[in-house]
Motif scaffolding. Structure first.
Motif, PDB file in Angstrom:
ATOM      1  N   CYS A 130       0.776  -1.245  -0.056  1.00  0.00           N
ATOM      2  CA  CYS A 130      -0.084  -0.229  -0.012  1.00  0.00           C
ATOM      3  C   CYS A 130       0.738   1.292  -0.076  1.00  0.00           C
ATOM      4  O   CYS A 130       0.586   2.380  -0.589  1.00  0.00           O
ATOM      5  N   ARG A 131       1.990   1.017   0.806  1.00  0.00           N
ATOM      6  CA  ARG A 131       2.921   2.424   0.675  1.00  0.00           C
ATOM      7  C   ARG A 131       3.439   2.638  -0.670  1.00  0.00           C
ATOM      8  O   ARG A 131       3.720   3.788  -1.358  1.00  0.00           O
ATOM      9  N   ASP A 132       3.840   1.463  -1.260  1.00  0.00           N
ATOM     10  CA  ASP A 132       4.256   1.394  -2.786  1.00  0.00           C
ATOM     11  C   ASP A 132       3.162   1.997  -3.778  1.00  0.00           C
ATOM     12  O   ASP A 132       3.395   2.908  -4.776  1.00  0.00           O
ATOM     13  N   LEU A 133       1.836   1.636  -3.434  1.00  0.00           N
ATOM     14  CA  LEU A 133       0.899   2.170  -4.394  1.00  0.00           C
ATOM     15  C   LEU A 133       0.598   3.685  -4.049  1.00  0.00           C
ATOM     16  O   LEU A 133       0.317   4.613  -5.046  1.00  0.00           O
ATOM     17  N   LYS A 134       0.758   4.055  -2.818  1.00  0.00           N
ATOM     18  CA  LYS A 134       0.750   5.571  -2.352  1.00  0.00           C
ATOM     19  C   LYS A 134       1.836   6.254  -3.234  1.00  0.00           C
ATOM     20  O   LYS A 134       1.569   7.243  -3.904  1.00  0.00           O
ATOM     21  N   ALA A 135       3.018   5.751  -3.108  1.00  0.00           N
ATOM     22  CA  ALA A 135       4.081   6.402  -3.815  1.00  0.00           C
ATOM     23  C   ALA A 135       4.018   6.685  -5.170  1.00  0.00           C
ATOM     24  O   ALA A 135       4.489   7.288  -5.960  1.00  0.00           O
ATOM     25  N   ALA A 136       3.097   5.497  -6.020  1.00  0.00           N
ATOM     26  CA  ALA A 136       3.026   5.442  -7.262  1.00  0.00           C
ATOM     27  C   ALA A 136       2.179   6.557  -7.812  1.00  0.00           C
ATOM     28  O   ALA A 136       1.637   6.812  -9.022  1.00  0.00           O
ATOM     29  N   GLY A 137       1.510   7.484  -6.718  1.00  0.00           N
ATOM     30  CA  GLY A 137       0.571   8.411  -7.168  1.00  0.00           C
ATOM     31  C   GLY A 137      -1.032   7.839  -6.862  1.00  0.00           C
ATOM     32  O   GLY A 137      -2.047   8.759  -7.246  1.00  0.00           O
ATOM     33  N   PHE A 138      -1.347   7.105  -6.251  1.00  0.00           N
ATOM     34  CA  PHE A 138      -2.727   6.304  -6.049  1.00  0.00           C
ATOM     35  C   PHE A 138      -3.206   7.174  -4.834  1.00  0.00           C
ATOM     36  O   PHE A 138      -2.689   7.645  -3.814  1.00  0.00           O
ATOM     37  N   ASN A 139      -4.412   7.781  -5.286  1.00  0.00           N
ATOM     38  CA  ASN A 139      -4.807   9.033  -4.175  1.00  0.00           C
ATOM     39  C   ASN A 139      -6.263   8.879  -4.184  1.00  0.00           C
ATOM     40  O   ASN A 139      -6.957   9.752  -4.083  1.00  0.00           O
ATOM     41  N   GLU A 140      -6.973   7.718  -4.411  1.00  0.00           N
ATOM     42  CA  GLU A 140      -8.375   7.480  -4.524  1.00  0.00           C
ATOM     43  C   GLU A 140      -8.939   6.649  -3.442  1.00  0.00           C
ATOM     44  O   GLU A 140      -8.138   6.539  -2.504  1.00  0.00           O
ATOM     45  N   LEU A 141     -10.025   6.222  -3.422  1.00  0.00           N
ATOM     46  CA  LEU A 141     -10.574   5.433  -2.579  1.00  0.00           C
ATOM     47  C   LEU A 141     -10.196   3.866  -2.316  1.00  0.00           C
ATOM     48  O   LEU A 141     -10.244   3.407  -3.145  1.00  0.00           O
ATOM     49  N   VAL A 142     -10.105   3.405  -0.995  1.00  0.00           N
ATOM     50  CA  VAL A 142      -9.642   2.028  -0.877  1.00  0.00           C
ATOM     51  C   VAL A 142     -11.071   1.641   0.282  1.00  0.00           C
ATOM     52  O   VAL A 142     -11.035   2.120   1.315  1.00  0.00           O
ATOM     53  N   SER A 143     -11.498   0.580   0.255  1.00  0.00           N
ATOM     54  CA  SER A 143     -12.458   0.063   0.807  1.00  0.00           C
ATOM     55  C   SER A 143     -11.821  -1.125   1.612  1.00  0.00           C
ATOM     56  O   SER A 143     -11.415  -2.244   0.820  1.00  0.00           O
ATOM     57  N   VAL A 144     -11.835  -1.371   2.860  1.00  0.00           N
ATOM     58  CA  VAL A 144     -11.333  -2.240   3.607  1.00  0.00           C
ATOM     59  C   VAL A 144     -12.179  -3.284   4.488  1.00  0.00           C
ATOM     60  O   VAL A 144     -12.976  -2.687   5.000  1.00  0.00           O
ATOM     61  N   ASN A 145     -12.396  -4.320   3.969  1.00  0.00           N
ATOM     62  CA  ASN A 145     -13.545  -5.285   4.787  1.00  0.00           C
ATOM     63  C   ASN A 145     -13.008  -5.941   5.876  1.00  0.00           C
ATOM     64  O   ASN A 145     -12.106  -6.593   5.757  1.00  0.00           O
TER      65      ASN A 145
END
Length: 527
Positions: free
Chosen positions: A374-389
């Motif tokens: 998830c840190r890698d995804l954020k570093a790649a520029g992801f800034n959208e919604l994540v739903s955690v079940n």
């Protein structure tokens, strides 16, 4: 020559979700038997008062000799929405409300829910009977096949509700329909015929027969479906595209791995992109990859990379897509591709933020890897919604594991931002054919002859999995969360739990002890 000349697909009433299963069935039959005429009738696009009339009209126009009914939903346990309001809230008010007024409200709304549930069962079975009888006016040999997600789960219970000679299909339906079209034996298919045969023992656990999946021919689908543009008009629906079938995991409460089989079958990337291109050219920009898990295991990472690279190369650079994702299987390269291809939402079904419970539920997740990815995804520029079940109180939940889940969730918020992480609070609806069902029967929580479709309060309380000693505690927390902020229920639950219990050190959440507890040993023995 074919034994079937005209197939009418009827998607029984449900929420307006693009009927990808019906579409894929019709596409498959067209490719292997183009001489068979087909039509799609989606009752999700019909007003409730017109269901019966519209079905008759559709049959009168098309005169089918085979009706294929798709039944999507039966079980009603859900965190939000549903029949007559919020099923989870209704149940918790009735079971755990402290004031008589709260319990009375829960009982009243639960009674509405109860009535709606049984009314839908009766209505859908009546629609199937009505359809068969109407079709037999034009073709005395007309019969019905009934399948879909709900049918695959409750196939053993549905026989008494269906007309004689109805074929009840479990899992994928392509090879079954293919054999019916060519008048071949269906004895080895995952199905049985009402009044003629009975389902084999553990039928749902039989492996599906693999098929070669090519891009859906949407020119053809449009020609046989007069409401085709219903889901395209405002471009506000996510349109389903399947990139694979099967799930290799063994999660204790999940039935995907039995319905779709444990063998993962990858659809060729070129075919997936070609299918998306057809939809893209019709104005679609929002796609949902309908796989059980988009990246189910590390060995499928190269397939995901290939697909995303080909989407990127296709020039469809203004799309958005979403999926269920095993976030422990991400790599920095995948993260970059996900952002570059337009992923704007994804769901993680980790169930718990405690590595100890993850192991006990046989989920195979490494929570430490999920955080790093998830840190890698954020570093790649992801800034959208994540739903955690999160599904509290499944196996061996205690105050320590709750504190661990809080710590884990707060770390996800630290990575993406509180407003970008949406905790979806589920209490598992226990389903037949799962390890959790075996565990419940083994531990005498359920009787072997219980009815999984029963909504009687004494049965429903067991199937809505929230056992004591923590059941009442979670009931109280959830009721307070609805009162505090009904529109942000998940975040309110997490806040209340932290206020009451505090937060464990993150490292504690990421570390699982090696020794097995007594309840876990029972779980292992049961499965």
């Amino acid at each position: 020559m074919s034994a079937v000349d005209r197939i009418l697909y009827v998607r029984l009433p449900c929420n307006p979700i693009f009927p990808i299963g019906v579409v894929y069935l019709a596409d498959h039959i067209h490719k292997i038997a183009p001489q068979v005429e087909q039509s799609i009738f989606d009752m999700g696009t019909v007003a409730p008062l017109d269901f019966h009339k519209a079905l008759d009209q559709s049959i009168d126009r098309f005169k089918p000799d085979l009706l294929v009914f798709s039944w999507r939903d039966i079980q009603i346990y859900a965190p939000v929405g549903g029949r007559g309001g919020n099923p989870l809230q209704n149940a918790f008010e009735f079971y755990y409300g402290k004031s008589p007024l709260t319990r009375l409200r829960g009982a009243f709304n639960g009674l509405r829910l109860f009535g709606a549930y049984y009314s839908e069962l009766w209505r859908n079975s009546l629609l199937i009977r009505q359809g068969v009888k109407r079709a037999q006016r034009y073709s005395p040999r007309a019969r019905a096949v009934i399948g879909g997600g709900a049918v695959s789960v409750f196939y053993e219970q549905l026989a008494g509700m269906m007309p004689q000679n109805t074929i009840i299909s479990v899992g994928e339906g392509e090879t079954l329909l293919q054999k019916l079209v060519f008048d071949q034996s269906i004895a080895n298919e995952r199905c049985y015929t009402v009044g003629v045969t009975t389902p084999r023992d553990r039928l749902i656990h039989e492996a599906p027969e693999p098929i070669e999946k090519s891009a859906c021919d949407y020119d053809y689908i449009e020609s046989i479906w007069d409401k085709f543009n219903y889901y395209f008009r405002d471009n506000d629906f996510y349109i389903g595209v399947q990139t694979k079938r099967g799930c290799p995991h063994n999660c204790c409460y999940c039935i995907y791995t039995t319905i779709e089989g444990k063998q993962v079958r990858i659809n060729p990337a070129d075919e997936v992109v070609a299918e998306m291109r057809q939809l893209y050219d019709r104005g679609i920009r929002n796609f949902w990859f309908t796989d059980a898990q988009f990246i189910p295991a590390k060995r499928f990472i190269p397939d995901a990379i290939e697909l995303l690279q080909k989407i990127l190369a296709s020039g469809m650079d203004d799309i958005s897509w979403a999926a269920y994702i095993r976030a422990d299987n991400l790599t920095p390269e995948l993260c970059d591709l996900m952002v570059a291809t337009g992923m704007n939402y994804f769901e993680i079904g980790i169930t718990s933020g405690s590595q100890e419970l993850i192991r006990k539920m046989r989920m195979g997740y490494n929570l430490r890897s999920v955080l790093q990815n998830c840190r890698d995804l954020k570093a790649a520029g992801f800034n959208e919604l994540v739903s955690v079940n999160y599904s509290f109180n499944v196996i061996d939940e205690n105050f320590d594991t709750i504190r661990q889940t809080i710590a884990y969730h707060r770390e996800l918020e630290a990575i993406f931002g509180r407003d970008k992480v949406e905790p979806a609070i589920f209490f598992i609806g226990l389903q037949p054919h799962t390890h959790l069902e075996e565990y419940a029967i083994k531990n005498e929580i359920l009787k072997p002859d219980y009815d999984p479709m029963s909504m009687m309060p004494w049965n429903a309380k067991k199937l809505l999995w929230n056992p004591e000693p923590l059941g009442s505690y979670f009931g109280e927390v959830c009721l307070e969360a609805w009162q505090r902020d009904e529109t942000d229920f998940g975040r309110a639950v997490m806040d209340i739990l932290e206020e009451r219990l505090g937060r464990a050190p993150l490292e504690e959440a990421l570390t699982a002890p090696i020794s097995l507890s007594a309840p876990e040993k029972k779980m292992t023995a049961a499965v």
